[in-house]
Structures are given as C-alpha cells and as structure tokens.
Motif scaffolding. Structure first.
Motif, PDB file in Angstrom:
ATOM      1  N   TRP A  20     -13.949   0.089  -0.344  1.00 57.71           N
ATOM      2  CA  TRP A  20     -15.363   0.153   0.030  1.00 57.71           C
ATOM      3  C   TRP A  20     -15.752  -1.026   0.912  1.00 57.71           C
ATOM      4  N   GLN A  21     -15.256  -2.212   0.594  1.00 61.00           N
ATOM      5  CA  GLN A  21     -15.579  -3.394   1.389  1.00 61.00           C
ATOM      6  C   GLN A  21     -15.018  -3.275   2.802  1.00 61.00           C
ATOM      7  N   ARG A  22     -13.827  -2.709   2.923  1.00 66.91           N
ATOM      8  CA  ARG A  22     -13.192  -2.563   4.230  1.00 66.91           C
ATOM      9  C   ARG A  22     -13.704  -1.336   4.998  1.00 66.91           C
ATOM     10  N   GLY A  23     -14.226  -0.361   4.287  1.00 69.52           N
ATOM     11  CA  GLY A  23     -14.634   0.891   4.925  1.00 69.52           C
ATOM     12  C   GLY A  23     -13.521   1.912   4.905  1.00 69.52           C
ATOM     13  N   GLU A  24     -12.322   1.471   5.239  1.00 69.96           N
ATOM     14  CA  GLU A  24     -11.101   2.262   5.140  1.00 69.96           C
ATOM     15  C   GLU A  24      -9.946   1.285   5.045  1.00 69.96           C
ATOM     16  N   ALA A  25      -8.848   1.706   4.430  1.00 72.37           N
ATOM     17  CA  ALA A  25      -7.734   0.781   4.221  1.00 72.37           C
ATOM     18  C   ALA A  25      -6.440   1.530   3.956  1.00 72.37           C
ATOM     19  N   THR A  26      -5.340   0.894   4.316  1.00 74.00           N
ATOM     20  CA  THR A  26      -4.020   1.400   3.958  1.00 74.00           C
ATOM     21  C   THR A  26      -3.634   0.794   2.604  1.00 74.00           C
ATOM     22  N   VAL A  45      -0.151  -0.339  -6.669  1.00 73.14           N
ATOM     23  CA  VAL A  45      -1.281  -0.006  -5.795  1.00 73.14           C
ATOM     24  C   VAL A  45      -1.079   1.382  -5.188  1.00 73.14           C
ATOM     25  N   LEU A  46       0.130   1.669  -4.735  1.00 73.33           N
ATOM     26  CA  LEU A  46       0.460   2.972  -4.154  1.00 73.33           C
ATOM     27  C   LEU A  46       0.197   4.101  -5.152  1.00 73.33           C
ATOM     28  N   THR A  47       0.666   3.934  -6.374  1.00 79.33           N
ATOM     29  CA  THR A  47       0.473   4.943  -7.415  1.00 79.33           C
ATOM     30  C   THR A  47      -0.999   5.137  -7.747  1.00 79.33           C
ATOM     31  N   MET A  48      -1.704   4.015  -7.924  1.00 80.68           N
ATOM     32  CA  MET A  48      -3.123   4.086  -8.303  1.00 80.68           C
ATOM     33  C   MET A  48      -3.960   4.740  -7.198  1.00 80.68           C
ATOM     34  N   MET A  49      -3.649   4.466  -5.938  1.00 80.48           N
ATOM     35  CA  MET A  49      -4.401   5.082  -4.843  1.00 80.48           C
ATOM     36  C   MET A  49      -4.111   6.582  -4.772  1.00 80.48           C
ATOM     37  N   GLY A  50      -2.903   6.991  -5.108  1.00 82.83           N
ATOM     38  CA  GLY A  50      -2.576   8.409  -5.193  1.00 82.83           C
ATOM     39  C   GLY A  50      -3.360   9.091  -6.300  1.00 82.83           C
ATOM     40  N   ILE A  51      -3.484   8.417  -7.429  1.00 80.75           N
ATOM     41  CA  ILE A  51      -4.260   8.953  -8.551  1.00 80.75           C
ATOM     42  C   ILE A  51      -5.734   9.060  -8.170  1.00 80.75           C
ATOM     43  N   LEU A  52      -6.250   8.035  -7.480  1.00 82.08           N
ATOM     44  CA  LEU A  52      -7.653   8.063  -7.051  1.00 82.08           C
ATOM     45  C   LEU A  52      -7.916   9.200  -6.077  1.00 82.08           C
ATOM     46  N   GLU A  53      -6.916   9.505  -5.251  1.00 84.96           N
ATOM     47  CA  GLU A  53      -7.063  10.650  -4.334  1.00 84.96           C
ATOM     48  C   GLU A  53      -7.096  11.959  -5.131  1.00 84.96           C
ATOM     49  N   GLN A  54      -6.231  12.092  -6.120  1.00 89.69           N
ATOM     50  CA  GLN A  54      -6.202  13.296  -6.948  1.00 89.69           C
ATOM     51  C   GLN A  54      -7.509  13.477  -7.706  1.00 89.69           C
ATOM     52  N   LYS A  55      -8.108  12.376  -8.145  1.00 86.24           N
ATOM     53  CA  LYS A  55      -9.373  12.438  -8.863  1.00 86.24           C
ATOM     54  C   LYS A  55     -10.555  12.710  -7.925  1.00 86.24           C
ATOM     55  N   GLY A  56     -10.333  12.603  -6.621  1.00 89.23           N
ATOM     56  CA  GLY A  56     -11.392  12.877  -5.665  1.00 89.23           C
ATOM     57  C   GLY A  56     -12.213  11.653  -5.258  1.00 89.23           C
ATOM     58  N   HIS A  57     -11.761  10.451  -5.652  1.00 89.18           N
ATOM     59  CA  HIS A  57     -12.488   9.231  -5.311  1.00 89.18           C
ATOM     60  C   HIS A  57     -12.119   8.711  -3.926  1.00 89.18           C
ATOM     61  N   LEU A  58     -10.928   9.052  -3.444  1.00 87.48           N
ATOM     62  CA  LEU A  58     -10.475   8.644  -2.119  1.00 87.48           C
ATOM     63  C   LEU A  58      -9.980   9.867  -1.357  1.00 87.48           C
ATOM     64  N   LYS A  59     -10.059   9.777  -0.038  1.00 93.35           N
ATOM     65  CA  LYS A  59      -9.473  10.796   0.833  1.00 93.35           C
ATOM     66  C   LYS A  59      -8.542  10.077   1.788  1.00 93.35           C
ATOM     67  N   THR A  61      -6.072  10.176   5.358  1.00 89.67           N
ATOM     68  CA  THR A  61      -5.749  10.809   6.635  1.00 89.67           C
ATOM     69  C   THR A  61      -4.529  10.087   7.191  1.00 89.67           C
ATOM     70  N   ALA A  62      -3.748  10.806   7.972  1.00 91.60           N
ATOM     71  CA  ALA A  62      -2.537  10.220   8.531  1.00 91.60           C
ATOM     72  C   ALA A  62      -2.896   9.302   9.692  1.00 91.60           C
ATOM     73  N   GLY A  63      -2.462   8.058   9.599  1.00 90.27           N
ATOM     74  CA  GLY A  63      -2.605   7.113  10.694  1.00 90.27           C
ATOM     75  C   GLY A  63      -1.333   7.122  11.515  1.00 90.27           C
ATOM     76  N   GLU A  64      -1.176   6.148  12.385  1.00 87.86           N
ATOM     77  CA  GLU A  64       0.042   6.086  13.207  1.00 87.86           C
ATOM     78  C   GLU A  64       1.282   5.826  12.358  1.00 87.86           C
ATOM     79  N   ARG A  65       1.149   4.873  11.417  1.00 83.88           N
ATOM     80  CA  ARG A  65       2.316   4.498  10.617  1.00 83.88           C
ATOM     81  C   ARG A  65       2.115   4.668   9.126  1.00 83.88           C
ATOM     82  N   ALA A  66       0.871   4.818   8.690  1.00 84.70           N
ATOM     83  CA  ALA A  66       0.592   4.907   7.252  1.00 84.70           C
ATOM     84  C   ALA A  66      -0.667   5.732   7.025  1.00 84.70           C
TER      85      ALA A  66
END
Length: 70
Positions: A20-26, A45-59, A61-66
C-alpha cells in the motif's frame, strides 16, 4: 468443509502495508523493505503474497521480469 479466512493475519497485514505504501511492488521489493526491519526469508514473502492473492487482497500483473502486485 472449512471456510477460508479472508481477514489478513498480522504477517499478511505487514506485507499489505508495504504494498500500500509503494502503490505496487514486486516480491523482491517487499522482501527488501521487510528485511530492513526484521529477519524474514524471501520464500516466506513469496508464499504469503501468493496467499494474499488467493484471498483477493492483492492482484498481480506480469512485469518485464517479475510479477507486480497491487
């Protein structure tokens, strides 16, 4: 059947605050911000962000490298 918790845990909330502070982040950006405050593994961090996406808290999108999470 067990219902999924949609309320973020304390650790998930910590990750969400960084995004939220960054607006978007890898995952790497969130990892760097959190590891400056305390010891945490990149894979956690990778696992938790995947879980947050599954829960609908994060979305993501594919960037250039990540994936970029919002």
């Amino acid at each position: 059947m067990k219902l999924k918790k949609t309320v973020p845990t304390d650790q998930e909330l910590e990750i969400l605050k960084v995004v939220w502070q960054r607006g978007e982040a890898t995952v790497r950006e969130v990892f760097r911000d959190l590891s400056a405050q305390r010891k945490i593994a990149y894979t956690t961090v990778l696992t938790m962000m995947g879980i947050l996406e599954q829960k609908g808290h994060l979305k993501k999108t594919a960037g250039e490298r990540a994936y970029i999470y919002k």
